[in-house]
Design a protein around this motif. Structure first.
Motif, PDB file in Angstrom:
ATOM      1  N   ASP A 165     -38.560  35.727 -37.935  1.00  0.00           N
ATOM      2  CA  ASP A 165     -37.729  35.735 -39.126  1.00  0.00           C
ATOM      3  C   ASP A 165     -37.337  37.189 -39.388  1.00  0.00           C
ATOM      4  OD1 ASP A 165     -36.690  35.785 -41.721  1.00  0.00           O
ATOM      5  OD2 ASP A 165     -38.015  34.198 -42.424  1.00  0.00           O
ATOM      6  N   PRO A 166     -36.052  37.540 -39.340  1.00  0.00           N
ATOM      7  CA  PRO A 166     -35.640  38.930 -39.541  1.00  0.00           C
ATOM      8  C   PRO A 166     -35.939  39.457 -40.935  1.00  0.00           C
ATOM      9  CG  PRO A 166     -33.726  37.490 -39.514  1.00  0.00           C
ATOM     10  CD  PRO A 166     -34.903  36.658 -39.102  1.00  0.00           C
ATOM     11  N   ASN A 167     -36.335  38.560 -41.849  1.00  0.00           N
ATOM     12  CA  ASN A 167     -36.677  38.954 -43.216  1.00  0.00           C
ATOM     13  C   ASN A 167     -38.191  38.967 -43.456  1.00  0.00           C
ATOM     14  OD1 ASN A 167     -33.920  39.173 -44.131  1.00  0.00           O
ATOM     15  ND2 ASN A 167     -33.841  36.942 -44.023  1.00  0.00           N
ATOM     16  N   LYS A 168     -38.959  38.939 -42.364  1.00  0.00           N
ATOM     17  CA  LYS A 168     -40.426  39.010 -42.484  1.00  0.00           C
ATOM     18  C   LYS A 168     -40.983  39.999 -41.464  1.00  0.00           C
ATOM     19  CE  LYS A 168     -41.092  34.376 -44.401  1.00  0.00           C
ATOM     20  NZ  LYS A 168     -41.772  33.064 -44.255  1.00  0.00           N
ATOM     21  N   ILE A 169     -40.413  41.198 -41.485  1.00  0.00           N
ATOM     22  CA  ILE A 169     -40.836  42.263 -40.568  1.00  0.00           C
ATOM     23  C   ILE A 169     -41.622  43.304 -41.361  1.00  0.00           C
ATOM     24  CG2 ILE A 169     -40.076  44.092 -39.004  1.00  0.00           C
ATOM     25  CD1 ILE A 169     -37.531  42.420 -38.519  1.00  0.00           C
ATOM     26  N   GLY A 170     -42.865  43.527 -40.986  1.00  0.00           N
ATOM     27  CA  GLY A 170     -43.705  44.478 -41.696  1.00  0.00           C
ATOM     28  C   GLY A 170     -44.018  45.710 -40.886  1.00  0.00           C
ATOM     29  N   PHE A 171     -44.494  46.730 -41.591  1.00  0.00           N
ATOM     30  CA  PHE A 171     -44.885  47.986 -40.944  1.00  0.00           C
ATOM     31  C   PHE A 171     -46.257  48.380 -41.475  1.00  0.00           C
ATOM     32  CE2 PHE A 171     -44.904  52.268 -39.453  1.00  0.00           C
ATOM     33  CZ  PHE A 171     -43.972  52.338 -38.426  1.00  0.00           C
ATOM     34  N   MET A 172     -47.222  48.503 -40.577  1.00  0.00           N
ATOM     35  CA  MET A 172     -48.606  48.823 -40.924  1.00  0.00           C
ATOM     36  C   MET A 172     -49.023  50.103 -40.198  1.00  0.00           C
ATOM     37  SD  MET A 172     -52.021  46.583 -39.956  1.00  0.00           S
ATOM     38  CE  MET A 172     -51.657  45.226 -41.071  1.00  0.00           C
ATOM     39  N   GLY A 173     -49.539  51.084 -40.943  1.00  0.00           N
ATOM     40  CA  GLY A 173     -49.923  52.337 -40.304  1.00  0.00           C
ATOM     41  C   GLY A 173     -51.234  52.878 -40.820  1.00  0.00           C
ATOM     42  N   PHE A 174     -51.958  53.529 -39.933  1.00  0.00           N
ATOM     43  CA  PHE A 174     -53.294  54.048 -40.231  1.00  0.00           C
ATOM     44  C   PHE A 174     -53.281  55.579 -40.244  1.00  0.00           C
ATOM     45  CE2 PHE A 174     -53.471  49.975 -38.274  1.00  0.00           C
ATOM     46  CZ  PHE A 174     -54.528  49.299 -38.848  1.00  0.00           C
TER      47      PHE A 174
END
Length: 293
Positions: A165-174
């Motif tokens: 889904d192009p509207n459910k893209i997340g970004f997670m960073g440590f």
């Protein structure tokens, strides 16, 4: 050399199982930052973990589940921008998410150019000249943020290919990846806007907290109060900036956990942070469980 690299990638894909491919994402070459040594992966005895260093070309490693649920997460490992803690804050996170049906992309963003052992260098700089770390990171961090934005563009442009889904893209960073996460959050356009962000013990002294942007992505902040680098206040500041702007963020501040806990097991509540992320994503409507399909 190229054949050897391709052969290594093939065996790595077989070994990891869920990893489908390695992708070089578009990037603009720096006119000022130069890398003299090749990218290297090795086990660091200092950090007691596998690291990747001297990244000069940004790439994504794809972890595609058998039955994608449409949600995707781009993962930016930490490592002071000198290295990537590639397993604990990268591939192991991706494997966990893929098991839940979430398509994960481990981002190797550009890092500070170093010699053979980047971890030794950052350790020496930290002991002998801490200001030197900031000096070396400053010209590279904007490149790393640009890589993060490019990664989002790539995933969105290829959403159909990966059943996303192009509207459910997340970004997670440590840590340093958390600084990249916030850089992404403050600099996106419509094309490369993340739908949600998850800064995990974000290095806010490298990328200071700003006002929440307009049309800000959903936010989950994770950190530990006993972080030895003193990153807890910055995480709270991120949370408060979203709250002040009228958004409804979530914050998990563990009493114990230290810094760099990632997917490590310490027999602490912070070991379960990734389950808390999953619970949050379901509650937010970001992720569909098998029961809710």
């Amino acid at each position: 050399m190229k054949k050897i690299s391709l052969l290594f990638s093939f065996f790595l894909i077989v070994q990891i199982g869920l990893a489908q491919e390695f992708i070089e994402i578009p990037f603009e070459k720096s006119k000022t930052v130069k890398w003299e040594n090749e990218e290297r992966q090795y086990f660091s005895d200092i950090w007691n973990t596998e690291v990747v260093t001297n990244v000069s070309v940004p790439t994504l490693q794809v972890f595609q589940p058998e039955k994608p649920n449409g949600t995707s997460v781009i993962i930016a490992p930490g490592g002071a921008l000198y290295a990537h803690s590639i397993n604990s804050e990268g591939r192991n996170v991706a494997k966990w998410l893929a098991d839940k049906g979430i398509t994960a992309f481990v981002l190797k963003y550009r890092l500070v150019p170093t010699g053979k052992d980047a971890v030794q260098e950052v350790s020496d700089d930290g002991k002998n000249n801490p200001a030197r770390i900031a000096e070396r990171v400053a010209p590279v961090l904007p490149l790393s943020v640009a890589d993060g934005l490019s990664a989002i563009s790539y995933v969105r442009q290829n959403a159909e290919k990966y059943q996303l889904d192009p509207n459910k893209i997340g970004f997670m960073g440590f840590s340093a990846g958390g600084a990249v996460t916030m850089g992404v959050a403050y600099n996106y356009t419509e094309a490369n806007r993340p739908n949600f962000i998850v800064p995990v013990y974000a290095w806010t002294s490298a990328y200071p907290v700003q006002e929440a942007p307009e049309n800000a992505p959903d936010l989950l902040v994770i950190c530990a109060s006993d972080d030895p680098l003193g990153l807890a206040p910055g995480s709270i500041e991120i949370y408060n900036s979203w709250l002040k702007a009228g958004y409804i963020p979530e914050l998990h501040m563990y009493a114990k956990g230290g810094h760099g806990f990632g997917m490590k097991k310490q027999s602490l509540p912070s070991d379960n942070w990734i389950q808390r992320f999953y619970d949050w994503s379901v509650a937010q409507g970001i992720t569909k469980t098998s029961k809710s399909k």
